[in-house]
Write a protein that holds these residues in place. Structure first.
Motif, short mmCIF file in Angstrom:
data_model
loop_
_atom_site.label_atom_id
_atom_site.label_comp_id
_atom_site.label_asym_id
_atom_site.label_seq_id
_atom_site.Cartn_x
_atom_site.Cartn_y
_atom_site.Cartn_z
N LYS A 37 0.44 -1.22 0.15
CA LYS A 37 0.36 0.11 -0.09
C LYS A 37 1.04 1.65 0.07
CE LYS A 37 -3.31 2.20 3.18
NZ LYS A 37 -4.24 1.74 3.88
N ASN A 53 0.91 4.68 -2.63
CA ASN A 53 0.94 5.68 -2.29
C ASN A 53 1.46 6.62 -2.05
OD1 ASN A 53 -1.84 5.26 -1.71
ND2 ASN A 53 -2.21 4.55 -0.17
N HIS A 112 1.15 7.39 -6.37
CA HIS A 112 -0.27 8.29 -6.58
C HIS A 112 -0.41 8.93 -7.17
CE1 HIS A 112 -4.27 9.23 -7.08
NE2 HIS A 112 -4.40 7.98 -6.14
N ARG A 137 -2.03 12.10 -5.26
CA ARG A 137 -1.93 11.86 -3.31
C ARG A 137 -1.32 12.85 -2.80
NH1 ARG A 137 -5.76 9.39 -1.73
NH2 ARG A 137 -5.26 6.81 -1.98
N GLU A 162 -3.45 6.19 3.63
CA GLU A 162 -4.48 6.85 3.33
C GLU A 162 -5.12 5.09 2.30
OE1 GLU A 162 -4.77 10.16 0.83
OE2 GLU A 162 -4.37 11.49 2.22
#
Length: 265
Positions: free
Chosen positions: A138, A142, A145, A148, A185
């Motif tokens: 994860k 992220n 991203h 993000r 997140e």
């Protein structure tokens, strides 16, 4: 990760002859920087552009983006522009490979991690898909991203230099307390914002998104090919019709015109 692996980019940047690096590592180099393959690519195409250690900078000033932005602004900006120049060369190469392997090109991102896990400044240049077997965690997803915030686009960093000095001073601090929570997140598709409950589902969805793009582009190429074939066929037919107007017919037509509409035979 061992301390040696943490500082491997620094070791690359300090080499007097980057060409001595194995071809599995080094993609290209110049007087000011070198480009290497990311050993753990998070997209179909993923490279790192690394500044070489040269005056006026030392290894500590080039530790990361935050340390660079503490340096004299004009010097820091010039170094980033140099990285941008090299990154654009890499981008052209990636686009060429995209056409060769997939028949079309898609977006390419260039940016830094706000809080990098590896020592020495490095600019990520990667294709906008995030489809890779190496994309497992994860926090990895992220960190790349594009909306993000942990992944800071090069164009945004360069814009800070033209902003109000107070904004530059605040933004360039890149505080861990502001950026590290972003890695935790919830998972969501960077393209359609759909929420996914875990990494396997996200990876499957991202692959579906890429496959959809591939099919769309393939259909577009096929339509363009058909249009070109139709135009070529129309042009060929026109040439054939023109060839039917032989020189003899032109001479006969000319003789008739010379006689005029009321001429006697």
């Amino acid at each position: 990760m061992s301390s040696a692996n943490m500082t491997i980019f620094r070791a690359y940047a300090q080499k007097s002859n980057p060409a001595s690096l194995p071809p599995s590592v080094l993609f290209s180099h110049s007087e000011t920087c070198l480009t290497v393959f990311d050993a753990f690519p998070k997209s179909i195409f993923h490279f790192l552009v690394i500044p070489r250690v040269r005056p006026p900078f030392n290894v500590y000033q080039l530790a990361n983006l935050r340390s660079l932005l503490k340096c004299e602004k004009n010097c820091a900006k010039e170094l980033l522009i140099d990285l941008s120049r090299e990154a654009n060369n890499v981008k052209k190469m990636i686009e060429s490979e995209m056409f060769k392997k997939y028949g079309f090109k898609w977006e390419i991102w260039m940016g830094f991690h706000a809080i990098p896990s590896m020592e020495h400044l490095h600019l990520h240049v990667l294709s906008a898909d995030l489809c890779s077997p190496r994309m497992k965690l994860k926090k990895h997803y992220n960190s790349f991203h594009p909306k993000r915030g942990f992944f800071i686009h090069l164009s945004d960093v360069l814009s800070w230099f033209d902003a109000d000095p107070s904004y530059y001073k605040t933004t360039s601090q890149l505080k861990k307390s502001e950026y590290e929570p972003l890695l935790k997140e919830d998972l969501s598709c960077w393209k359609c914002d759909r929420n996914l409950s875990n990494m396997p589902k996200l990876k499957s969805h991202l692959q579906e998104e890429f496959d959809k793009l591939f099919d769309q582009e393939k259909a577009k190429v096929e339509r363009e090919r058909k249009r070109s074939d139709d135009l070529a066929q129309t042009s060929s037919s026109q040439i054939s019709l023109n060839d039917d107007d032989s020189p003899q017919d032109e001479l006969v037509r000319g003789s008739d015109e010379e006689r005029g509409p009321h001429s006697e035979n």
